[in-house]
Scaffold this active site. Sequence first.
Site, PDB file in Angstrom:
ATOM      1  N   ASP A   1       0.840  -1.198   0.000  1.00 11.77           N
ATOM      2  CA  ASP A   1       0.000   0.000   0.000  1.00 11.77           C
ATOM      3  C   ASP A   1       0.873   1.246   0.000  1.00 11.77           C
ATOM      4  OD1 ASP A   1      -2.018  -1.750   0.169  1.00 11.77           O
ATOM      5  OD2 ASP A   1      -2.587  -1.293   2.238  1.00 11.77           O
TER       6      ASP A   1
ATOM      7  N   GLU B   1     -25.538 -18.003 -11.568  1.00  7.98           N
ATOM      8  CA  GLU B   1     -24.770 -16.924 -10.928  1.00  7.98           C
ATOM      9  C   GLU B   1     -25.298 -16.701  -9.526  1.00  7.98           C
ATOM     10  OE1 GLU B   1     -25.153 -13.263 -13.193  1.00  7.98           O
ATOM     11  OE2 GLU B   1     -25.267 -14.468 -15.017  1.00  7.98           O
TER      12      GLU B   1
ATOM     13  N   LYS C   1     -26.914 -14.550  -6.689  1.00  7.84           N
ATOM     14  CA  LYS C   1     -27.758 -13.352  -6.660  1.00  7.84           C
ATOM     15  C   LYS C   1     -27.244 -12.470  -5.525  1.00  7.84           C
ATOM     16  CE  LYS C   1     -32.514 -11.802  -7.036  1.00  7.84           C
ATOM     17  NZ  LYS C   1     -32.356 -10.587  -6.270  1.00  7.84           N
TER      18      LYS C   1
ATOM     19  N   ASP D   1     -26.735  -9.507  -3.016  1.00  5.53           N
ATOM     20  CA  ASP D   1     -27.717  -8.678  -2.334  1.00  5.53           C
ATOM     21  C   ASP D   1     -27.182  -7.256  -2.196  1.00  5.53           C
ATOM     22  OD1 ASP D   1     -30.107  -8.183  -1.235  1.00  5.53           O
ATOM     23  OD2 ASP D   1     -29.762  -9.252   0.641  1.00  5.53           O
TER      24      ASP D   1
ATOM     25  N   ARG E   1     -30.946   1.877 -10.554  1.00  5.98           N
ATOM     26  CA  ARG E   1     -32.066   1.257 -11.242  1.00  5.98           C
ATOM     27  C   ARG E   1     -33.310   2.138 -11.152  1.00  5.98           C
ATOM     28  NH1 ARG E   1     -36.190  -2.221  -9.758  1.00  5.98           N
ATOM     29  NH2 ARG E   1     -36.976  -3.372 -11.548  1.00  5.98           N
TER      30      ARG E   1
ATOM     31  N   GLU F   1     -23.961  -5.179  -9.887  1.00  4.36           N
ATOM     32  CA  GLU F   1     -24.478  -4.969  -8.542  1.00  4.36           C
ATOM     33  C   GLU F   1     -23.431  -4.282  -7.670  1.00  4.36           C
ATOM     34  OE1 GLU F   1     -27.490  -6.053  -8.469  1.00  4.36           O
ATOM     35  OE2 GLU F   1     -28.076  -6.354  -6.375  1.00  4.36           O
TER      36      GLU F   1
ATOM     37  N   TYR G   1     -22.318  -7.968 -14.482  1.00  5.60           N
ATOM     38  CA  TYR G   1     -22.842  -9.208 -15.065  1.00  5.60           C
ATOM     39  C   TYR G   1     -23.553  -9.034 -16.404  1.00  5.60           C
ATOM     40  CZ  TYR G   1     -26.635  -7.564 -11.946  1.00  5.60           C
ATOM     41  OH  TYR G   1     -27.550  -6.805 -11.276  1.00  5.60           O
TER      42      TYR G   1
ATOM     43  N   LYS H   1     -29.659 -17.934 -15.945  1.00  6.15           N
ATOM     44  CA  LYS H   1     -29.879 -17.228 -17.211  1.00  6.15           C
ATOM     45  C   LYS H   1     -29.623 -18.158 -18.384  1.00  6.15           C
ATOM     46  CE  LYS H   1     -28.300 -12.902 -15.205  1.00  6.15           C
ATOM     47  NZ  LYS H   1     -27.182 -11.981 -15.051  1.00  6.15           N
TER      48      LYS H   1
ATOM     49  N   LYS I   1     -34.701 -18.034  -5.037  1.00  7.93           N
ATOM     50  CA  LYS I   1     -34.340 -17.393  -3.767  1.00  7.93           C
ATOM     51  C   LYS I   1     -34.218 -18.441  -2.674  1.00  7.93           C
ATOM     52  CE  LYS I   1     -35.768 -13.269  -3.109  1.00  7.93           C
ATOM     53  NZ  LYS I   1     -35.629 -11.850  -3.135  1.00  7.93           N
TER      54      LYS I   1
ATOM     55  N   CYS J   1     -25.863   3.798  34.230  1.00 11.69           N
ATOM     56  CA  CYS J   1     -25.183   2.712  33.510  1.00 11.69           C
ATOM     57  C   CYS J   1     -25.341   1.410  34.304  1.00 11.69           C
ATOM     58  CB  CYS J   1     -23.706   3.054  33.351  1.00 11.69           C
ATOM     59  SG  CYS J   1     -22.716   1.671  32.774  1.00 11.69           S
TER      60      CYS J   1
ATOM     61  N   CYS K   1     -21.663   0.453  35.847  1.00 15.17           N
ATOM     62  CA  CYS K   1     -20.933   1.218  36.868  1.00 15.17           C
ATOM     63  C   CYS K   1     -21.820   2.195  37.622  1.00 15.17           C
ATOM     64  CB  CYS K   1     -19.787   1.988  36.223  1.00 15.17           C
ATOM     65  SG  CYS K   1     -20.365   3.369  35.217  1.00 15.17           S
TER      66      CYS K   1
ATOM     67  N   CYS L   1     -22.604   5.888  28.492  1.00 17.58           N
ATOM     68  CA  CYS L   1     -22.219   6.051  29.884  1.00 17.58           C
ATOM     69  C   CYS L   1     -21.112   7.100  29.894  1.00 17.58           C
ATOM     70  CB  CYS L   1     -21.706   4.713  30.420  1.00 17.58           C
ATOM     71  SG  CYS L   1     -20.766   4.893  31.924  1.00 17.58           S
TER      72      CYS L   1
ATOM     73  N   CYS M   1     -15.571   3.729  33.420  1.00 18.07           N
ATOM     74  CA  CYS M   1     -16.568   2.649  33.489  1.00 18.07           C
ATOM     75  C   CYS M   1     -15.901   1.312  33.188  1.00 18.07           C
ATOM     76  CB  CYS M   1     -17.693   2.906  32.494  1.00 18.07           C
ATOM     77  SG  CYS M   1     -18.838   1.521  32.362  1.00 18.07           S
TER      78      CYS M   1
HETATM   79  S1  IVH Z   1     -29.576  -9.970 -13.840  1.00 20.31           S
HETATM   80  C1  IVH Z   1     -32.916  -8.643 -16.453  1.00 20.31           C
HETATM   81  N1  IVH Z   1     -27.814 -11.080 -12.255  1.00 20.31           N
HETATM   82  O1  IVH Z   1     -31.444  -8.858  -8.683  1.00 20.31           O
HETATM   83  C2  IVH Z   1     -31.755  -9.066 -15.677  1.00 20.31           C
HETATM   84  N2  IVH Z   1     -29.376  -9.558 -11.313  1.00 20.31           N
HETATM   85  O2  IVH Z   1     -34.460  -9.075  -9.042  1.00 20.31           O
HETATM   86  C3  IVH Z   1     -31.702  -8.383 -14.379  1.00 20.31           C
HETATM   87  N3  IVH Z   1     -29.110  -9.168  -8.922  1.00 20.31           N
HETATM   88  O3  IVH Z   1     -32.203  -5.754 -10.106  1.00 20.31           O
HETATM   89  C4  IVH Z   1     -30.501  -8.500 -13.616  1.00 20.31           C
HETATM   90  N4  IVH Z   1     -27.375 -10.506  -8.657  1.00 20.31           N
HETATM   91  O4  IVH Z   1     -30.156  -5.917  -8.585  1.00 20.31           O
HETATM   92  C5  IVH Z   1     -28.855 -10.236 -12.352  1.00 20.31           C
HETATM   93  N5  IVH Z   1     -26.179 -12.111 -10.956  1.00 20.31           N
HETATM   94  C6  IVH Z   1     -27.214 -11.267 -11.066  1.00 20.31           C
HETATM   95  C7  IVH Z   1     -27.731 -10.566  -9.961  1.00 20.31           C
HETATM   96  C8  IVH Z   1     -28.821  -9.721 -10.120  1.00 20.31           C
HETATM   97  C9  IVH Z   1     -28.215  -9.673  -8.070  1.00 20.31           C
HETATM   98  C10 IVH Z   1     -30.192  -8.236  -8.573  1.00 20.31           C
HETATM   99  C11 IVH Z   1     -30.265  -7.018  -9.443  1.00 20.31           C
HETATM  100  C12 IVH Z   1     -31.638  -7.024 -10.050  1.00 20.31           C
HETATM  101  C13 IVH Z   1     -32.383  -7.912  -9.120  1.00 20.31           C
HETATM  102  C14 IVH Z   1     -33.499  -8.561  -9.879  1.00 20.31           C
END
Ligand code: IVH
Length: 674
Positions: free
Chosen positions: A35, A115, A117, A119, A138, A184, A236, A300, A324, A416, A419, A434, A439
Site C-alpha cells: 500500500d 450466478e 444473486k 444482495d 435502477r 451490482e 454481469y 440465465k 431465492k 449505567c 458502573c 455512559c 466505566c
Molecule cells: S440480472 C434482467 N444477475 O437482482 C436481468 N441480477 O431481481 C436483471 N441481482 O435488479 C438483472 N445478482 O439488482 C442479475 N447475478 C445477477 C444478480 C442480479 C443480483 C439483482 C439485481 C436485479 C435484481 C433482480
Amino acid sequence: MSVATSVEKEIEKLRDEIRYHEHRYYVLNDPEISDFEFDKLMRRLQELERQRPELMTPDSPTQRVGGQPAEEFPKVRHAVPMLSLDNTYSVEELEDFDRRVRELSGRSKVEYVGELKLDGLSMALTYEYGVLTHSVTRGDGTQGEDVTANVKTIRSVPLRLEAKKLDALFGGHAHPKRFEVRGEVIMSRAAFEQLNAQREAAGEPKFANPRNSAAGTMRLLDPKLVAERRLDMYLYQVLVNGGAPLPEHWQVFEGLAKAGFKVNPHRRLCRSFDEVLGFIQEWEAKRDSLDYEIDGIVVKVNDTRLWDELGRTAKSPRWAIAFKYPARQATTVVKDIRVQVGRTGTLTPVADLEPVDVGGVTVSHATLHNMDEIERLGVKIGDSVLIQRAGEVIPQVVKVVEPAPDGREFHIPKKCPVCGGEVFRAEGEVAYRCVNAACPAKLKESLLHFSRRRAMNIDGLGEALVDQLVDKGMVRDVADLYSLTRDQLANLERMGDKSASNLREEIENSKQADLARVIFALGIPFVGERTAQLLAEHFGSLDKLASARQELEEVFEVGPKVSESIARFFREKRNQEVLAKLREAGVRFERKKAASRGPRPLEGKQFVLTGTLPNYSRDEVQRMIEEAGGRVTGSVSKKTDYVVVGREPGSKLEKARSLGVKTINGDELLKLLK
Ligand code: IVH
C-alpha cells in the site's frame, strides 16, 4: 503533432501503473506492491497534476474522489429498461421455467449460466469512447438517478478502458462508441461491520444489513464520504445497441473479466438443468463462507440470441429467473430487553428471546441497535417478533408480529447498568452513552479488543478473566496487563499454574506485535485494521503517528473524520499515560525491520486459500502466512506453491489439480508455519 514532454510522459506512465495496480488489488485481490508503494505513485501523480493542471483528465486515477458535494442527483432515463427478475422458492417452478424456455425456443435442451444473486443494488454504467461517463441507479426501472461521482470512488470500477481491453470485451469486433455495463454494487460484510462499529462510536444509527448500508451510501451527496465506505461492484451484463455483444452470456463474463471489470468468480456454465440444481444446492450450503451476502441464485439462458426470441413480461425477462433461498427468519417472544455497554460506552439494547431455531442455529438474543430502532419497531417486552439471521451478523428483530396485550415498554436506564455512571445522549446523537470515563464496561471491552487475535493476539485472555481482573482492580488500563505476575494470575478463579504460565508468556510475546497491530489494539475510534496497517506503513513508528497533524490526511483513505479522531486520541492525557506505560513495559513502538523479524519459513512462497478452515477465519490464515513470509493470492496459477484446502472448497481446488499444484489441509499448513 506535438511531442509529449517528459512530464506528460511521466504522468501517462504513472496513470497506467496506478490503473494496473488498482486492478491487481481491487479486482483480482492479488496485489504486487505494498500500500505504501502504491501511495507513493499516487502522490507523485497528484503532485505532477498540481503542477500542470492543464494535463488533468477526468479519468485520471486521482479523480476517483473529487468535486463538490452534489445538491441532488439528476434523473436519467434508461435507454433499455432495467428489469427485475421473476422470483421463485421452489424447484417445481424452476422446472416450469426450464420447460417454458425449451417450448418457446423450440429446443430440447438449453444451456444455462448459474450466478450468485448478490444482495446489493443494481447500477448501469455507460462508457463512451472507453471512458466511464454515467452511472445510474435502477430507480423504478425506467428512470434512475445519476450517481456517477459516487460510483467513481469504487476502486474496482475502471474509469477508462484502453483499446486492448475493449478488444477483449467485444471479441475483437469494432468497438462501439458507447456501451453499457450493468451489475451490482455491494458492501462486504467486513466493510459493513467496520462501518457500523464506526457509526456506533460516533453515536450514529447503525445500518441493518450490508444491502441497506450500500444503498444508503450511494445516496450520500458527498463523494468523499462514499470513498471512505469501501463499496465494491460486480458486473454481469453488457449492452450494445440494446443487446448482448456476444452470442453466449458465458463469453460476456470472460470478456468483462479480461477488460478489467470485477466479475463474480462463482458462476457455472450448466449443460443441463440438473447442473443448475447442483449449483443451487452447492451455494445454499456455502453461502455463509462468502464475505458478502447473497439471497439466491440467478439462472440465465446462455445463448444470448435466444434472449430476444424469449422476450419479456411487463416486469421481467423470460430468459432469466431468480431462485431465492428461504429467508432465515423465525417468530419468537421477547422475554426481556436489557442493555450492553460497549468499548466506547454506547448502550445497546438487546432482546432476550425465547430460544428458537433459525435455519439450523438456536437464537436466543437479537440486537435492537438503539432507542430509535425500538421506537421504529414499536417493540415491547412480551411481544411476538419476527427475527432474522443473515450471515455471521448478530440476529436482528425485523418486526412485531403480535403485540402482547400486557406488553411492557422498555426505557433506557438512567444509570449505567455496569458502573452506575450517568447515562446521557448528546445533541444530534442516536446513541446513549455512559459518561464515566473509568466505566469498567469500557475497560473490559477495551481489554478484550486489545488482546484479540488480530490485535495483540493474547490467547487465553477471555471474558471470564477480564471480568475478574477489572472487578478486583488488578487492571485499570490495557498497559497494566504487562505488570501482572504469574502468581497473581494463578490466584484467579479457574486458573491453574499451567494456564497462568501460558498466559504470562502470551502477554510477554505480545510485546513483539507488529506496529500495525499495536495501533489497531489501541482502539482509536474509526481506526480499523486496514487503517492501522496504512498508518503503520506510512509513519513507521507510534511516536511519529502521535505527533502527526497535517501529515495524517496525506495517508491515503484517511479522511478528515479519521484524522481528527486520531489526533484527539493522542492529545488526551489519559491516553498519553497509557502509552508511556506501554513503552516502559517494552511494547514495540517501531515497525519491524525485515532483518529483525521472526523466522520466516514461508519466505517467497505463494498460497491460495479455498474453503473454510476450522478455528481460523480466512483473514487470520492469511495473516499467519504473511507473517511467516508467504503471500496469499486470489487465484491459482502455475506460480502458486500451495493451495490450502478447507471445508467445502471451491473451483480453486479443481484448478490446482489440473495445474498439478500441491494441495495441503489446515494441519499441514500449521506444520509449515512452525
Ligand atoms: S440480472 C434482467 N444477475 O437482482 C436481468 N441480477 O431481481 C436483471 N441481482 O435488479 C438483472 N445478482 O439488482 C442479475 N447475478 C445477477 C444478480 C442480479 C443480483 C439483482 C439485481 C436485479 C435484481 C433482480
